[in-house]
Design a protein around this motif. Structure first.
Motif, mmCIF file in Angstrom:
data_model
loop_
_atom_site.group_PDB
_atom_site.id
_atom_site.type_symbol
_atom_site.label_atom_id
_atom_site.label_comp_id
_atom_site.label_asym_id
_atom_site.label_seq_id
_atom_site.Cartn_x
_atom_site.Cartn_y
_atom_site.Cartn_z
ATOM 1 N N VAL A 58 -73.080 -40.396 -74.227
ATOM 2 C CA VAL A 58 -71.925 -39.163 -75.257
ATOM 3 C C VAL A 58 -70.897 -39.905 -76.594
ATOM 4 O O VAL A 58 -70.522 -38.614 -76.881
ATOM 5 C CB VAL A 58 -70.558 -38.146 -73.636
ATOM 6 N N PHE A 59 -70.760 -41.058 -76.015
ATOM 7 C CA PHE A 59 -69.812 -41.250 -77.611
ATOM 8 C C PHE A 59 -69.923 -40.736 -78.586
ATOM 9 O O PHE A 59 -69.259 -40.714 -79.219
ATOM 10 C CB PHE A 59 -69.700 -42.849 -76.501
ATOM 11 N N PRO A 60 -71.422 -40.846 -78.763
ATOM 12 C CA PRO A 60 -71.611 -40.763 -80.226
ATOM 13 C C PRO A 60 -71.103 -39.005 -80.951
ATOM 14 O O PRO A 60 -70.702 -38.632 -82.056
ATOM 15 C CB PRO A 60 -73.418 -40.821 -79.979
ATOM 16 N N MET A 61 -71.053 -38.065 -79.433
ATOM 17 C CA MET A 61 -70.724 -36.733 -80.353
ATOM 18 C C MET A 61 -68.591 -36.439 -79.731
ATOM 19 O O MET A 61 -69.105 -35.570 -80.577
ATOM 20 C CB MET A 61 -71.033 -36.138 -79.104
ATOM 21 N N THR A 62 -68.404 -37.667 -79.754
ATOM 22 C CA THR A 62 -67.144 -38.187 -80.456
ATOM 23 C C THR A 62 -66.690 -38.302 -81.616
ATOM 24 O O THR A 62 -66.031 -37.634 -81.549
ATOM 25 C CB THR A 62 -66.496 -38.797 -79.104
ATOM 26 N N LEU B 55 -65.660 -29.345 -67.770
ATOM 27 C CA LEU B 55 -66.604 -30.204 -67.249
ATOM 28 C C LEU B 55 -67.585 -30.053 -67.361
ATOM 29 O O LEU B 55 -68.226 -29.478 -66.572
ATOM 30 C CB LEU B 55 -65.414 -30.422 -65.975
ATOM 31 N N ILE B 56 -68.540 -31.333 -67.557
ATOM 32 C CA ILE B 56 -70.102 -31.011 -67.262
ATOM 33 C C ILE B 56 -70.433 -31.827 -66.435
ATOM 34 O O ILE B 56 -70.407 -33.161 -66.363
ATOM 35 C CB ILE B 56 -70.522 -32.146 -68.812
ATOM 36 N N ALA B 57 -70.397 -31.834 -65.116
ATOM 37 C CA ALA B 57 -70.035 -32.392 -63.575
ATOM 38 C C ALA B 57 -71.790 -32.150 -63.195
ATOM 39 O O ALA B 57 -71.689 -33.427 -62.716
ATOM 40 C CB ALA B 57 -69.322 -31.665 -62.984
ATOM 41 N N ARG B 58 -72.547 -31.696 -63.814
ATOM 42 C CA ARG B 58 -73.718 -32.429 -62.879
ATOM 43 C C ARG B 58 -75.179 -31.952 -64.725
ATOM 44 O O ARG B 58 -74.476 -30.615 -65.548
ATOM 45 C CB ARG B 58 -74.293 -31.953 -62.040
ATOM 46 N N VAL B 59 -75.852 -32.531 -65.027
ATOM 47 C CA VAL B 59 -76.950 -32.012 -65.803
ATOM 48 C C VAL B 59 -78.575 -32.005 -65.577
ATOM 49 O O VAL B 59 -78.881 -31.113 -66.593
ATOM 50 C CB VAL B 59 -77.648 -34.081 -67.233
ATOM 51 N N LYS B 60 -78.506 -31.796 -64.444
ATOM 52 C CA LYS B 60 -80.034 -32.132 -63.972
ATOM 53 C C LYS B 60 -79.767 -31.638 -62.705
ATOM 54 O O LYS B 60 -79.961 -32.649 -61.553
ATOM 55 C CB LYS B 60 -80.693 -33.153 -64.289
ATOM 56 N N PRO B 61 -79.254 -30.861 -62.610
ATOM 57 C CA PRO B 61 -79.626 -29.757 -62.860
ATOM 58 C C PRO B 61 -78.262 -29.401 -63.303
ATOM 59 O O PRO B 61 -77.130 -30.019 -63.390
ATOM 60 C CB PRO B 61 -79.649 -27.955 -62.350
ATOM 61 N N LEU B 62 -78.274 -28.567 -65.153
ATOM 62 C CA LEU B 62 -76.614 -28.696 -65.496
ATOM 63 C C LEU B 62 -75.833 -27.981 -65.124
ATOM 64 O O LEU B 62 -76.348 -26.532 -64.496
ATOM 65 C CB LEU B 62 -77.026 -27.414 -67.349
ATOM 66 N N LEU B 63 -74.508 -28.003 -64.649
ATOM 67 C CA LEU B 63 -73.182 -27.640 -64.281
ATOM 68 C C LEU B 63 -72.607 -27.972 -65.002
ATOM 69 O O LEU B 63 -71.426 -29.189 -65.474
ATOM 70 C CB LEU B 63 -73.286 -28.471 -62.647
ATOM 71 N N VAL B 64 -71.703 -26.260 -65.083
ATOM 72 C CA VAL B 64 -70.851 -26.749 -66.773
ATOM 73 C C VAL B 64 -69.898 -26.199 -65.855
ATOM 74 O O VAL B 64 -70.182 -24.517 -65.024
ATOM 75 C CB VAL B 64 -70.986 -26.662 -67.913
ATOM 76 N N LEU B 65 -68.155 -26.316 -66.130
ATOM 77 C CA LEU B 65 -67.410 -25.956 -65.402
ATOM 78 C C LEU B 65 -65.974 -25.557 -66.653
ATOM 79 O O LEU B 65 -65.482 -26.534 -67.392
ATOM 80 C CB LEU B 65 -66.468 -26.952 -64.202
ATOM 81 N N LEU B 66 -65.646 -24.110 -66.712
ATOM 82 C CA LEU B 66 -64.711 -23.717 -67.793
ATOM 83 C C LEU B 66 -63.703 -23.254 -66.789
ATOM 84 O O LEU B 66 -63.727 -22.443 -66.332
ATOM 85 C CB LEU B 66 -65.386 -23.000 -68.692
ATOM 86 N N HIS B 67 -62.688 -24.387 -67.823
ATOM 87 C CA HIS B 67 -60.930 -24.402 -66.823
ATOM 88 C C HIS B 67 -60.828 -23.160 -67.297
ATOM 89 O O HIS B 67 -60.522 -22.126 -68.075
ATOM 90 C CB HIS B 67 -60.570 -24.953 -67.410
ATOM 91 N N GLY B 68 -60.074 -22.392 -66.522
ATOM 92 C CA GLY B 68 -59.817 -20.762 -66.331
ATOM 93 C C GLY B 68 -58.684 -21.109 -67.785
ATOM 94 O O GLY B 68 -58.152 -19.562 -68.493
ATOM 95 N N ALA B 69 -58.000 -22.094 -68.060
ATOM 96 C CA ALA B 69 -56.403 -22.217 -68.682
ATOM 97 C C ALA B 69 -57.529 -22.667 -69.990
ATOM 98 O O ALA B 69 -57.948 -23.354 -70.681
ATOM 99 C CB ALA B 69 -55.100 -22.663 -69.162
ATOM 100 N N ALA B 70 -56.021 -21.883 -72.237
ATOM 101 C CA ALA B 70 -56.924 -22.665 -72.695
ATOM 102 C C ALA B 70 -55.783 -21.942 -73.998
ATOM 103 O O ALA B 70 -54.407 -21.802 -73.303
ATOM 104 C CB ALA B 70 -57.864 -21.769 -73.320
ATOM 105 N N TYR B 71 -55.620 -22.729 -75.027
ATOM 106 C CA TYR B 71 -54.279 -22.165 -75.441
ATOM 107 C C TYR B 71 -54.778 -21.871 -77.662
ATOM 108 O O TYR B 71 -55.498 -23.086 -77.627
ATOM 109 C CB TYR B 71 -53.509 -23.464 -75.850
ATOM 110 N N VAL B 72 -54.137 -21.731 -78.437
ATOM 111 C CA VAL B 72 -54.244 -21.963 -79.744
ATOM 112 C C VAL B 72 -53.472 -22.303 -80.248
ATOM 113 O O VAL B 72 -51.893 -22.496 -80.117
ATOM 114 C CB VAL B 72 -54.051 -20.053 -79.980
ATOM 115 N N LYS B 73 -53.721 -23.563 -81.005
ATOM 116 C CA LYS B 73 -53.195 -23.912 -82.220
ATOM 117 C C LYS B 73 -52.718 -22.707 -83.626
ATOM 118 O O LYS B 73 -54.448 -22.743 -83.698
ATOM 119 C CB LYS B 73 -53.747 -25.265 -82.867
#
Length: 210
Positions: A55-59, A188-206
């Motif tokens: 995943v480093f190249p995607m950063t 958080l991408i917790a697992r790729v196969k099978p895919l498991l993605v967890l979205l944090h409930g908090a966010a902010y606006v700049k």
């Protein structure tokens, strides 16, 4: 260090200890922008890491562009997808971009350094000559970003970073009270196969200050 300061009290209350040392092998490794941690020992013990080599190249901006182009090719989707602006990598795509810019002269463009952040090194582009011309070729306009760029006026003539992306500037922007803004969320991408993605409930606006 900011992340360490934030998470240390929370984890400490649960009898976790935070360290920057590789021994003993940590069960959870959080790495920032630098590649300083070998995740293999942690993963071998069934631990968690926030970054692994693929995943480093995607950063980086160029790495993300390459990843999206590859995704479009695999999915047989025309590039760019609807959710990503038309983007070129410089200097590799310079000649291709020039053809597009000459063909669509009403478009505006924004140059972003490959590893940049906080708006440092961003340049607004209106025409091909702003990037490359016979008397001022692109290669002669490049230099590594300097600390002085943080306080430079937006109207000053800028130098391009040696590597970056040139994206079509979205002109019909959604604004908050006349100001540009960005929404940052965490997942958080917790697992790729099978895919498991967890979205944090908090966010902010700049929002832009001007």
């Amino acid at each position: 260090q900011t992340i360490v300061n934030l998470v240390t009290p929370v984890l400490g209350a649960q009898n976790w200890s935070c360290t920057v040392k590789a021994e003993p092998v940590p069960i959870f490794a959080w790495e920032g922008s630098r590649r300083t941690i070998d995740p293999a020992p942690t993963l071998a013990l069934g631990g968690l890491v926030n970054r692994v080599a693929p995943v480093f190249p995607m950063t980086t901006k160029v790495g993300m562009l390459k990843a999206i182009r590859a995704w479009c090719e695999r999915k047989h989707v025309e590039f760019p997808p609807l959710w990503y602006p038309l983007t070129y990598s410089l200097p590799e795509d310079l000649d291709i971009w020039k053809l597009e810019a000459e063909r669509s002269q009403s478009k505006r463009w924004i140059y972003k350094p490959n590893g940049g952040a906080r708006g440092v090194g961003i340049i607004l582009v209106s025409q091909v000559e702003d990037v490359d011309s016979p008397d001022k070729p692109f290669a002669n306009r490049c230099r590594k970003p300097q600390k002085s760029d943080l306080t430079a006026s937006p109207l000053e003539e800028r130098s391009f970073a040696p590597s970056g992306v040139l994206q079509e500037y979205v002109q019909d922007l959604l604004l908050i009270e006349g100001h540009k803004f960005a929404v940052r969320t965490y997942l958080l991408i917790a697992r790729v196969k099978p895919l498991l993605v967890l979205l944090h409930g908090a966010a902010y606006v700049k929002t832009c200050g001007q």
